[in-house]
Every structure is written in structure tokens, then in C-alpha cells.
Design an enzyme around this catalytic site. Sequence first.
Site, PDB file in Angstrom:
ATOM      1  N   GLY A 168     -20.402 -22.721  24.183  1.00  0.00           N
ATOM      2  CA  GLY A 168     -20.975 -23.519  23.098  1.00  0.00           C
ATOM      3  C   GLY A 168     -22.050 -22.806  22.310  1.00  0.00           C
ATOM      4  O   GLY A 168     -22.918 -23.447  21.697  1.00  0.00           O
ATOM      5  N   LYS A 193     -23.848 -12.372  13.634  1.00  0.00           N
ATOM      6  CA  LYS A 193     -22.976 -12.224  14.797  1.00  0.00           C
ATOM      7  C   LYS A 193     -22.529 -10.770  14.759  1.00  0.00           C
ATOM      8  O   LYS A 193     -21.634 -10.415  13.985  1.00  0.00           O
ATOM      9  CB  LYS A 193     -21.791 -13.176  14.741  1.00  0.00           C
ATOM     10  CG  LYS A 193     -20.893 -13.014  15.966  1.00  0.00           C
ATOM     11  CD  LYS A 193     -20.092 -14.251  16.266  1.00  0.00           C
ATOM     12  CE  LYS A 193     -19.387 -14.072  17.604  1.00  0.00           C
ATOM     13  NZ  LYS A 193     -18.739 -15.309  18.055  1.00  0.00           N
ATOM     14  N   LEU A 217     -21.188 -12.318  21.185  1.00  0.00           N
ATOM     15  CA  LEU A 217     -19.790 -12.630  21.442  1.00  0.00           C
ATOM     16  C   LEU A 217     -19.641 -12.992  22.915  1.00  0.00           C
ATOM     17  O   LEU A 217     -20.422 -12.558  23.758  1.00  0.00           O
ATOM     18  CB  LEU A 217     -18.918 -11.416  21.116  1.00  0.00           C
ATOM     19  CG  LEU A 217     -19.203 -10.162  21.945  1.00  0.00           C
ATOM     20  CD1 LEU A 217     -18.031  -9.851  22.857  1.00  0.00           C
ATOM     21  CD2 LEU A 217     -19.498  -8.975  21.050  1.00  0.00           C
ATOM     22  N   GLY A 218     -18.662 -13.808  23.242  1.00  0.00           N
ATOM     23  CA  GLY A 218     -18.337 -14.114  24.624  1.00  0.00           C
ATOM     24  C   GLY A 218     -19.514 -14.498  25.490  1.00  0.00           C
ATOM     25  O   GLY A 218     -20.461 -15.144  25.048  1.00  0.00           O
TER      26      GLY A 218
END
Length: 227
Positions: free
Chosen positions: A15, A40, A111-112
Amino acid sequence: MLNTLLITGTDTDAGKTVVTAALAAYWQKYYPQRRLGIMKPIQSGVGDRELYQSLFNLEQSLEAITPLYFQAPLAPPIAAAKENRQVDLAIAWRTLLSLQKQRDFVLVESLGGLGSPVTNELTVADLAGEWRLKTILVVPVRLGAIASAVANVALARQTKINLRGIILNCTQPRTESEIADLMPPDLIRSLTNIPVLGCVPYLENPRDLEKLAEVAAALDWEIYCRE
């Protein structure tokens, strides 16, 4: 006040995007005179950078939000290899430095999860530690997430991440009783020695800026993430 805050998670579907969007909506509502930037550093496939550009008045190109973009929705080293490219983190670092100079506050979404590979040698945890950014860990409210939170905090300590707090996130509708059973904040705080900054409820419309700002206002993130 705040300058740069990294939002990371225990895994891909924790989330992070919802939390990042909530903090961005809060900032633009309550600090309208202070310029916000969102980054990002790496994205594989269509998703978050497009969402941020459509939701917020950032005056940032997609390239400024995500300097390293790969088409395949796979781990960056795998996606990069399919395009005969390298994951050049120097590009991402220079983009972040430039954004920090231009904006009063920068949100960086990883990320991830912390253990996700960034290159063939480095994970998100390695990057977060090397960049020395104040960091929030997002943990989904579901069975097994307590163990995941403990393991991720251990990884954060190993890589010397400046971890300021944990935010719980409901990826599906949860009652207060279910949250207390699955992710009791006191137990997580006791096991990790990291403050739990609050819980994000399940949002039927994660693009509702007023609701996102309201959710962020209920979290203790500013208290723990100031200089």
C-alpha cells in the site's frame, strides 16, 4: 521541517502508493505555499507515476517523477535486461538531488518491498540505507504481516535505514476488531521498537483527494518525521 521522506513497504502490495498519495494530498491541502515533489526512482510498467501526475499539481514530467522507467512489469534488473539496458542509479540520484533543491518537500516511493532487487547486487533496503533518507515502512493488515514487519525492521537496521515509523494499511475492508487481531499496534511496537504512526483504512476511491488528506491527518507521521 520535512525535506525528503521515503515510503517503502514490506512487499509489492503493501500500500505504498495509497500512503504516498495520502501524504501528498495532506501536504498540498495544509501547506499550499510549500512546493511538493514526488519521485518514484524506478518503475516497471504503467502505474504510479501516471497516477501522481494526474492527481497532483506537481509541474513534473513523467521523467522527473520516474527517471528510470522500464516497460515490462518485472523486477528492475530483469526488466532492464529485456531492453538491453542497465539500472543506472546515478541518474536517479541526480534527479533526486535536483528535486530537493527545487521543492520544499519531496516524497519518494520505493518499488516493491525492502527486499526487492534494484540491481543484480542491490535491494531497496541497500538503496534506502545509502541514500540516508527518513523512511516510513508500510505494512498491510493481513495474517502473517506481523512476522513480515519484524523481518523488514531487522533488514532496515542491518542496512542502517533511518526508519522513523510504521504505517498499517488496510488493503481490504477491516473492522477495528480485525485490525486489533491481525496487526495489534502495541505488539508491533513492542517487537520492533519502532513507533506505529497509525492505520490507513480501506479506501473505495483512492483518488479522492479530500479523503486522502483526511486519512493522512489522522496519522502521526509529521511528529516522527520532522528534522
